[in-house]
Scaffold this motif. Structure first.
Motif, mmCIF file in Angstrom:
data_model
loop_
_atom_site.group_PDB
_atom_site.id
_atom_site.type_symbol
_atom_site.label_atom_id
_atom_site.label_comp_id
_atom_site.label_asym_id
_atom_site.label_seq_id
_atom_site.Cartn_x
_atom_site.Cartn_y
_atom_site.Cartn_z
ATOM 1 N N UNK A 170 -5.141 -0.656 -30.358
ATOM 2 C CA UNK A 170 -3.812 -0.420 -30.919
ATOM 3 C C UNK A 170 -3.976 -0.072 -32.394
ATOM 4 N N UNK A 171 -3.234 0.935 -32.829
ATOM 5 C CA UNK A 171 -3.359 1.434 -34.197
ATOM 6 C C UNK A 171 -1.971 1.720 -34.761
ATOM 7 N N UNK A 172 -1.904 1.913 -36.075
ATOM 8 C CA UNK A 172 -0.638 2.235 -36.726
ATOM 9 C C UNK A 172 -0.146 3.606 -36.278
ATOM 10 N N UNK A 173 1.159 3.863 -36.350
ATOM 11 C CA UNK A 173 1.699 5.161 -35.901
ATOM 12 C C UNK A 173 1.086 6.364 -36.606
ATOM 13 N N UNK A 174 0.678 6.195 -37.877
ATOM 14 C CA UNK A 174 0.108 7.324 -38.629
ATOM 15 C C UNK A 174 -1.418 7.311 -38.624
ATOM 16 N N UNK A 191 -12.717 0.054 -39.235
ATOM 17 C CA UNK A 191 -12.574 -1.396 -39.463
ATOM 18 C C UNK A 191 -11.736 -2.008 -38.335
ATOM 19 N N UNK A 192 -12.161 -3.175 -37.862
ATOM 20 C CA UNK A 192 -11.455 -3.823 -36.755
ATOM 21 C C UNK A 192 -10.773 -5.103 -37.213
ATOM 22 N N UNK A 193 -9.688 -5.403 -36.516
ATOM 23 C CA UNK A 193 -8.962 -6.658 -36.679
ATOM 24 C C UNK A 193 -9.108 -7.401 -35.360
ATOM 25 N N UNK A 194 -9.727 -8.578 -35.403
ATOM 26 C CA UNK A 194 -10.002 -9.277 -34.143
ATOM 27 C C UNK A 194 -9.964 -10.775 -34.391
ATOM 28 N N UNK A 195 -10.104 -11.520 -33.304
ATOM 29 C CA UNK A 195 -10.107 -12.972 -33.399
ATOM 30 C C UNK A 195 -11.423 -13.466 -33.995
ATOM 31 N N UNK A 226 -0.021 -12.015 -33.063
ATOM 32 C CA UNK A 226 1.058 -11.566 -33.945
ATOM 33 C C UNK A 226 0.529 -11.125 -35.300
ATOM 34 N N UNK A 227 -0.407 -11.905 -35.866
ATOM 35 C CA UNK A 227 -0.992 -11.519 -37.155
ATOM 36 C C UNK A 227 -1.826 -10.257 -37.009
ATOM 37 N N UNK A 231 -1.182 -6.758 -39.184
ATOM 38 C CA UNK A 231 -2.203 -6.066 -39.972
ATOM 39 C C UNK A 231 -2.413 -4.640 -39.481
ATOM 40 N N UNK A 232 -2.348 -4.450 -38.160
ATOM 41 C CA UNK A 232 -2.473 -3.098 -37.611
ATOM 42 C C UNK A 232 -1.332 -2.224 -38.120
#
Length: 292
Positions: A170-174, A191-195, A226-227, A231-232
């Motif tokens: 999942x990524x930001x719309x832009x 860069x990744x956002x993960x647990x 949710x966090x 951030x995404x």
């Protein structure tokens, strides 16, 4: 020693305040204080240290609290077993779940359960899979929904697989890439956002990247989906969510993965489920949305 005295001790220990404990137990504070003092005399030990600013358990109180909770749980279970023998389900049902559960419509299941068994007190807590397994082992949670890597199995509890599914990015719309389907290697430089490392939610992604022979950077570690999503949304990195859960955030772009990480959802319960827990397990088993 009476059960009511045990309830008072637990209430004071949890609130750390005699006034709030009395409010919880719906008695005047003087009555609660008198009963705890009488119990301390019977035991020959002080259970609480009291000052003008705080209340805390003594070492004797810490030891007594564990036994008190076990006695209260046993009493509640005995009442529930007797009621069940007479055809009535009552007592408590403590449910735990990962926030991203998708194999079962949990809100609908809880609604149906409450309608069917109105005498049962239902509570719900969200946590990570590892924590939920431990809570079920310790008896704080009766049943829980987990998400684990395909080869992992919950240990020390009874379990049933509910179904599996792929993760998506999942990524930001832009987001700068235009593809709607990629492989993991093409995302290696993002860069990744993960647990956090060691969490079941992180292991699913780590195993898939390792199988693809890809190293990735995870500068943002989170404790909740949710966090991660927040951030995404800010364009700080790529997140990974179950494909069945990602549509909950329609403002995010979803990118399918040809070599996607997999997750298997499990329903777990204690080795000796209460009548209320057994009734919930039967309801889930009969749910047509259950993919087992």
């Amino acid at each position: 020693m009476e059960l009511q005295q045990l309830r008072y001790v637990v209430a004071v220990a949890e609130t750390r305040n005699f006034t709030r404990a009395a409010e919880r137990c719906r008695v005047v504070q003087s009555a609660l204080s008198h009963q705890i003092a009488a119990l301390e005399r019977e035991l020959g030990a002080r259970l609480f240290e009291r000052t003008s600013r705080r209340v805390r358990l003594t070492p004797a109180g810490e030891a007594f609290l564990t036994a008190a909770r076990e006695c209260l749980e046993a009493a509640d279970r005995a009442r529930a077993e007797v009621a069940a023998a007479a055809g009535e389900i009552r007592g408590r049902l403590a449910v735990g779940t990962i926030p991203t559960v998708a194999a079962v419509d949990l809100p609908a299941a809880l609604r149906d359960y409450r309608r069917r068994y109105p005498r049962v007190r239902i509570t719900l807590a969200a946590a990570g899979s590892d924590e939920l397994v431990e809570r079920v082992r310790q008896g704080g949670v009766d049943v829980a929904f987990l998400g684990l890597p395909p080869r992992a199995e919950p240990k020390g509890v009874q379990s049933r697989r509910l179904g599996g599914g792929e993760l998506v990015a999942v990524v930001a719309p832009d987001y700068h890439r235009v593809e709607n389907e990629v492989d993991l290697r093409s995302l290696a430089d993002e860069p990744f956002i993960d647990f956090r490392v060691g969490a079941a939610g992180r292991a699913q992604s780590d195993e898939a990247f390792a199988a693809a022979g890809v190293r990735r950077e995870v500068p943002f570690e989170v404790s909740s989906a949710e966090l991660m999503v927040d951030l995404v949304r800010q364009g700080l990195g790529v997140g990974m969510l179950p494909a069945a859960y990602a549509p909950s955030f329609p403002d995010l772009r979803v990118i399918r993965l040809r070599d996607a990480p997999m997750r298997v959802e499990h329903l777990i319960w204690d080795n000796r489920p209460s009548p209320a827990a057994m009734a919930f397990l039967e309801l889930i088993r009969a749910d047509p949305a259950d993919s087992a």
